[in-house]
Design an enzyme around this catalytic site. Structure first.
Site, PDB file in Angstrom:
ATOM      1  N   ARG A  36       5.288  12.493  -2.095  1.00  0.00           N
ATOM      2  CA  ARG A  36       4.401  11.582  -1.389  1.00  0.00           C
ATOM      3  C   ARG A  36       5.201  10.644  -0.474  1.00  0.00           C
ATOM      4  NH1 ARG A  36       1.145   8.009  -0.272  1.00  0.00           N
ATOM      5  NH2 ARG A  36      -1.034   8.590  -0.355  1.00  0.00           N
ATOM      6  N   SER A  50       0.836  -1.198   0.000  1.00  0.00           N
ATOM      7  CA  SER A  50       0.000   0.000   0.000  1.00  0.00           C
ATOM      8  C   SER A  50       0.870   1.246   0.000  1.00  0.00           C
ATOM      9  CB  SER A  50      -0.892   0.011   1.237  1.00  0.00           C
ATOM     10  OG  SER A  50      -0.085   0.226   2.374  1.00  0.00           O
ATOM     11  N   LYS A  51       0.325   2.273  -0.617  1.00  0.00           N
ATOM     12  CA  LYS A  51       1.090   3.517  -0.725  1.00  0.00           C
ATOM     13  C   LYS A  51       1.205   4.222   0.617  1.00  0.00           C
ATOM     14  CE  LYS A  51      -2.919   5.912  -2.542  1.00  0.00           C
ATOM     15  NZ  LYS A  51      -3.530   6.457  -3.707  1.00  0.00           N
ATOM     16  N   ARG A  52       0.434   3.744   1.594  1.00  0.00           N
ATOM     17  CA  ARG A  52       0.542   4.297   2.938  1.00  0.00           C
ATOM     18  C   ARG A  52       1.901   3.946   3.549  1.00  0.00           C
ATOM     19  NH1 ARG A  52      -1.585   2.828   7.547  1.00  0.00           N
ATOM     20  NH2 ARG A  52      -2.167   0.806   6.777  1.00  0.00           N
ATOM     21  N   ARG A  53       2.502   2.846   3.051  1.00  0.00           N
ATOM     22  CA  ARG A  53       3.747   2.377   3.651  1.00  0.00           C
ATOM     23  C   ARG A  53       4.932   2.430   2.691  1.00  0.00           C
ATOM     24  NH1 ARG A  53       1.884  -1.280   7.422  1.00  0.00           N
ATOM     25  NH2 ARG A  53       3.984  -1.365   8.211  1.00  0.00           N
TER      26      ARG A  53
END
Ligand code: GLU
Length: 535
Positions: A465, A253-256
């Site tokens: 990001r 995931s782009k959260r990580r």
């Protein structure tokens, strides 16, 4: 035997994802190892989330990584158009056929009814599912509704009983009960198809022989199989690839992690190293070699060697591989040429120069003061991020809200980023300088640097990001539960700032019955909470 034809079918709803390149590579290797064709089809039926700039980005990213398609929206081909928004008439005609074959029905339920039904189902712990009210509308009612031009959607008529068995090359037989499958919306009230309808029709009309896609689509496959059966078409062979995982084995995931292909390009990874690394995800070549070209991969490709269970996408291993390429496959001249193509060129310098001239006395001041434009990772202490009078947790929240605010902007420019920072200052009741200070450190690794927002524009959304993500990690991270709380708090704070009532949608939206399955999920979204298929 018909010639092998495979496809990659990305939805242009976000930055081009490494998962798309991963699936594209395995499709490509499979096709080319069998003398077949590899197609690119753009699945842009979700009009609210699709954006032409994302489509351009997908093509650019796949080209950068070194994959070539034989047919696609840019080059055409005998089965075009290759963009679903240009094929709506084809889907509409097929929907008519399906209605005549009794494989589908019109549903006139209002958004309010569906929402109420869903709430009740959730309350009693059931999976949200359409209750079938419109499955058996009498001819007279149907005729009346059509005469009144009442808005409707077309739903798949899933059998009430029986089992569906899917044959998957890697998983064998996967069986599920029809009673657990929702009467999927196939055509929306705006006449646009959903993913399921368009995907099956196109795979059939484009003569796709093998559907090689991510595992997250396995729960949707029974609906697809049913469509093939209703239409009386031969099914392609299904091959669901394992998921890419974060190092803690959750779904990538782009959260990580950086998930945009462009992050890797902008951070200076070699494209052949990234492609090679993706080829190692759940796959090993018969000779065990780790460093290989696509041609080598094709030469002994065997899809049966794909291991299930998911593969960890480890950026450190990728860095190691990229280094191996630099040392073993590059001469100094070739590397210099590659770096000049990247960001060490007069085009990029000339964008940085106006920001730096105020801050230089000699040319020698340039590099040390703005190396963050080229740096992969920044080195600074978490403490440097936290403004006086605020905590690490609060700072993480503010940075995360900045990501949320910027997330859906296809183009990041200085004015827009500045406006978001000001908006966040209002929302969180922080002084603007307290917002800007941690941003400076997160983006540049320093407290003194060239103008922040212009620098962010030049760094680009992909680098920025990930720098946000790294800063948040340094501040203690943002686990899923905290993120959900933050989203709620953000909404509440925004509502307090703009207390106008939200306008109610006028158009009934019968798709609301299946809110867990957005029809065109980006590859890193949560998979639909459909009943798990049993092996
Ligand atoms: N449009 C789907 C996606 O975005 C394609 C899934 C498939 O390959 O069937 O991944």
């Amino acid at each position: 035997m018909s010639p092998v034809r495979v496809r990659i079918a990305p939805s242009p709803t976000g930055a081009p994802h490494v998962g798309t390149a991963y699936i594209a590579l395995f499709n490509y290797a499979f096709a080319k190892s069998q003398g077949g064709q590899f197609l690119l089809r753009i699945e842009d039926t979700d009009q609210t989330r699709s954006h032409p700039s994302y489509e351009t980005a997908i093509l650019e990213a796949l080209r950068w990584i070194g994959l070539k398609w034989d047919e696609g929206p840019d080059i055409g081909g005998p089965f075009g158009p290759y963009r679903q928004s240009e094929r709506t008439e084809i889907y509409r005609q097929h929907a008519e056929k399906l209605l005549l074959k009794d494989g589908a029905y019109r549903c006139f339920c209002s958004a309010e009814r569906l929402e109420k039904m869903r709430e009740e189902q959730v309350k009693r712990g059931a999976d949200p599912k359409y209750d079938g009210k419109c499955r058996t509308l009498g001819d007279a009612i149907l005729a009346k509704k059509l005469k009144e031009k009442a808005p409707f959607v077309i739903r798949l008529k899933v059998p009430k009983r029986g089992k569906c068995t899917i044959e998957d090359r890697l998983r064998g037989s996967v069986t599920c009960e029809y009673k657990d499958i929702d009467d999927q919306v196939l055509i929306k009230s705006d006449n646009f198809p959903t993913y399921h309808m368009a995907n099956v029709i196109d795979d059939h009309l484009m003569e796709i022989t093998h559907v090689i896609r991510g595992e997250e689509w396995l729960p949707s496959t029974p609906k697809h199989v049913l469509l093939y059966e209703f239409f009386g078409w031969n099914k392609p062979e299904f091959i669901h690839m394992p998921l890419l995982l974060n190092p803690d084995r959750t779904k990538l995931s782009k959260r990580r992690n950086p998930t945009s292909i462009f992050y890797y390009r902008d951070a200076g990874f070699l494209p052949e190293a990234l492609l090679n690394y993706l080829g190692m995800m759940g796959y090993s070549r018969p000779n065990g070699q780790e460093k290989f070209t696509v041609e080598e991969m094709i030469s002994d490709f065997d899809i049966g060697r794909v291991a299930l269970g998911g593969s960890v996408f480890d950026i450190h291993k990728l860095r190691w591989l990229s280094g191996k390429y630099i040392r073993e496959s590059y001469t100094p001249e070739k590397l210099a040429a590659c770096m000049a193509q990247w960001r060490i060129n007069s085009e990029y310098f000339s964008k940085v120069m106006p920001l730096m001239m105020e801050r230089m006395e000699t040319m020698g001041d340039f590099m040390p003061r703005c190396s963050f434009f080229w740096a992969g990772e920044l080195d600074y202490d978490a403490e440097a991020l936290i403004p006086k009078k605020h905590s690490a947790e609060e700072t993480a929240k503010v940075l995360q809200s900045m990501i949320a605010g910027l997330e859906h902007e296809p183009v990041w420019n200085a004015a827009m980023i500045e406006a978001k920072a000001k908006e966040m200052a209002k929302i969180w009741e922080w002084k603007i300088r307290d917002i800007v200070a941690p941003l400076f450190v997160a983006m540049t690794g320093k407290n003194v640097a060239p103008p922040l927002f212009q620098s962010m524009e030049l760094l680009g959304p992909h680098i920025c990001r990930y720098r946000f993500v790294q800063a948040i990690e340094k501040l203690g991270g943002m686990p899923k539960e905290k993120l959900a709380e933050l989203e709620k708090e953000l909404e509440e704070r925004k509502a307090k700032l703009n207390p106008q009532p939200q306008p109610k949608p006028v158009e009934p939206n019968p798709e609301a019955a299946t809110p867990t399955e957005p029809e065109n999920r980006p590859p890193d979204a949560t998979p639909p909470e459909e009943p798990p298929a049993t092996v």
